[in-house]
Enzyme design. Structure first.
Site, PDB file in Angstrom:
ATOM      1  N   GLU A   1      10.285  15.043  15.780  1.00  0.00           N
ATOM      2  CA  GLU A   1      10.599  14.990  14.355  1.00  0.00           C
ATOM      3  C   GLU A   1       9.742  16.026  13.626  1.00  0.00           C
ATOM      4  OE1 GLU A   1       9.424  11.357  12.293  1.00  0.00           O
ATOM      5  OE2 GLU A   1      11.316  11.431  11.199  1.00  0.00           O
TER       6      GLU A   1
ATOM      7  N   CYS B   1      13.480  10.354   7.063  1.00  0.00           N
ATOM      8  CA  CYS B   1      13.475   9.822   8.427  1.00  0.00           C
ATOM      9  C   CYS B   1      14.842   9.951   9.086  1.00  0.00           C
ATOM     10  CB  CYS B   1      13.002   8.371   8.423  1.00  0.00           C
ATOM     11  SG  CYS B   1      13.825   7.371   7.186  1.00  0.00           S
TER      12      CYS B   1
ATOM     13  N   GLU C   1      10.162   0.642  10.283  1.00  0.00           N
ATOM     14  CA  GLU C   1      11.157   1.691  10.036  1.00  0.00           C
ATOM     15  C   GLU C   1      10.435   3.005  10.308  1.00  0.00           C
ATOM     16  OE1 GLU C   1      12.877   4.516   8.972  1.00  0.00           O
ATOM     17  OE2 GLU C   1      12.831   4.002   6.850  1.00  0.00           O
TER      18      GLU C   1
ATOM     19  N   LYS D   1       0.842  -1.207   0.000  1.00  0.00           N
ATOM     20  CA  LYS D   1       0.000   0.000   0.000  1.00  0.00           C
ATOM     21  C   LYS D   1       0.874   1.253   0.000  1.00  0.00           C
ATOM     22  CE  LYS D   1      -1.798   2.828   2.903  1.00  0.00           C
ATOM     23  NZ  LYS D   1      -1.885   4.123   2.198  1.00  0.00           N
TER      24      LYS D   1
END
Ligand code: NDP
Length: 492
Positions: free
Chosen positions: A399, A302, A268, A194
């Site tokens: 983040e 990331c 991840e 997906k």
């Protein structure tokens, strides 16, 4: 030149660039797209459709099918049916398909690069030079493994897991697809993938590549949709392994959901990497690494070096040089080959960045951005540096996933390590120094899956990538990445 004359500023350009747009019509965008199940594009059974837009212009690009639960079931059934024959092929036969896909990605590289830039908003320079070639490299690399698994040191007769449900984000749509699909197929698994809601088009073009490569139907299935489609795939009980890349919040929810079910899982997740500059570092080279570390892909990375830890004695020099360098970055049309900074991927992501930047200002950090005009439509954010950032500030801890750098200082290597490790994440880090022994010592101390030395954001399919702590578990790439797609052997 006498000592009273000023040194000419060699960085600030004294000319304007003429636009150098890549041809948009290299990529064909259809009005509508179906789901890719069992080797063909099909209409959704119980889903609807969603629009995908260009984040640079907000132009409507296409309507894409949304897979509902029944569609996800159909895709998993197709993958299960394909698994038997696919897993029984010899490794040599499987590798031929992977090589074919890799070659097709190379042949159609410009088409993929243009399509990805339009749908994602990232500069063509990055899709052309990084995303697409690295995606092809992952297929080449894993084609090489498919017939050598017996000698990978993972047991005498490594067996695939079965059907893999893979959910990927929007920051590197094609590259994340390659990181997921290439090792899964090399090991003899079949997949249902997906893509993210805002960036489905390159995955759907990849589905065409699977057809062109004559990949047996059902080996790769692509189900488009939003978070609900991802949740349906994770919840599907006939999936043997889930591989997820995305936010830590969703990753944690998936880990809770799959705990005790026996479904294999790799995650991840996010990061808040420290890019650490010592006073003996090659400063000009470090400036390039800092810029690449946080402004590459608009900071939607990331492993982005979003915290600059700079030794106190060179703080002013580094910040000065950084500001000069940022003044030369070009923000604008992602299809222009001169563009360094493209669009923010979505209105929602822009709102997240703005909220965290506001929090940084409220907490007393000093905000700086170069002068630059923002396009009148689309989602844009100027490259931004915060100095005077406290260790506990939200912009040092959370983040941001945007082009925003938080600058902190340290005095000793021990302090650098303590500050770098003071985060819930542990995905990556960078160290800039001329001392090899210090690089090795730092790499040993830093709780990060990847540590770059005198460089940043270097990716290679041979090198395992993954995190510690809240950045997730499992590795992608290299020999270690194969482990995630094979049954466990007691002696491994
Ligand atoms: P998400 O974690 O929400 O999305 C990642 C993928 O998971 C997408 O395909 C998403 O679908 C899908 N998804 C969403 N909810 C579920 C669910 N409950 N079950 C299964 N799949 C799900 O990330 P966002 O796009 O919302 O980004 C939010 C933040 O996450 C960013 O600000 C950034 O900090 C971080 N992030 C980190 C990434 C990384 O590479 N580590 C990548 C992307 C984001 P859909 O997109 O269609 O909603």
């Amino acid at each position: 030149m006498t000592s009273t004359e000023t040194v000419p500023d060699l960085i600030t350009p004294t000319w304007d660039y003429a636009p150098a747009p890549e041809a948009r019509d290299l990529a064909t965008i259809h009005d509508t797209y179906g789901l890719f199940i069992g080797g063909e594009f099909v209409d959704p059974d119980d889903g609807g459709s969603m629009a995908t837009i260009s984040p640079a212009t907000e132009e409507h690009l296409a309507d894409v099918a949304v897979a509902g639960e029944r569609d996800v079931d159909r895709a998993v059934k197709a993958a299960r049916k394909a698994f038997g024959p696919w897993s029984k092929l010899t490794g040599t036969e499987r590798s031929k398909y992977l090589f074919r896909i890799a070659r097709l990605l190379q042949e159609r590289a410009r088409e993929f690069a243009v399509l990805e830039s339009i749908d994602n908003g990232k500069p063509i320079r990055e899709t052309r030079d990084v995303d697409v070639p690295t995606a092809a490299a992952h297929f080449f690399y894993h084609a090489g493994w498919a017939d050598k698994l017996d000698w990978a040191g993972l047991g005498p007769d490594p067996r695939p897991l079965g059907v893999c449900g893979q959910v990927i984000p929007w920051n590197f749509p094609l590259l994340m697809l390659a990181w997921k699909i290439a090792p899964a197929l090399a090991c003899g698994n079949t997949v249902v993938l997906k893509p993210a809601e805002t960036t489905p088009l390159s995955a759907l073009l990849f589905a065409e590549v699977c057809q062109q490569a004559d990949l047996p139907p059902g080996v790769v299935n692509i189900v488009t949709g939003a978070g609900d489609t991802g949740a349906a795939l994770v919840a599907q009980t006939d999936v043997d392994k889930v591989a997820f890349t995305g936010s830590t919040a969703v990753g944690k929810a998936i880990a809770r959901q799959l705990a005790g079910t026996g479904t294999r899982l790799t995650l991840e997740l996010g990061g808040k990497a420290a890019n650490i500059v010592f006073d003996d570092a090659p400063i000009d080279q470090a400036i390039e690494g800092i810029v690449d570390g946080i402004f590459f892909n608009q900071g939607h990375v990331c492993c982005a070096g979003s915290r600059l830890l700079v030794q106190e004695s060179v703080h002013d020099l580094v910040v000065d040089k950084l500001q000069q360098r940022l003044g030369t970055l070009r923000l604008g049309d992602p299809l222009d080959k001169n563009t360094d900074i493209g669009a923010i991927n979505s209105a929602a992501q822009l709102a997240r960045i703005e909220a965290l930047v506001e929090a940084g200002e409220d907490e007393g950090a000093q905000r700086w951005s170069p002068e630059c005009e923002l396009p009148s439509s689309g989602f844009w954010f100027r490259p931004t540096i915060f100095t005077g950032v406290g260790q506990s500030s939200r912009i040092a801890q959370e983040e941001i996933f945007g082009p925003v750098l938080s600058v902190l200082t340290f005095r000793t290597p021990d302090e650098a390590v303590a500050k770098a490790n003071n985060t819930p994440y542990g995905l990556s880090a960078g160290v800039w120094t001329e001392k090899g022994s210090r690089i090795l010592w730092m790499a040993d101390q830093l709780r990060a899956g990847v540590v770059w030395a005198n460089t940043f954001n270097r990716f290679d399919p041979t090198s395992p990538f993954g995190g510690y702590k809240e950045s997730g578990f499992g590795r992608e790439g290299g020999r270690h990445g194969l482990v995630s797609y094979l049954q466990e052997e007691p002696h491994r």
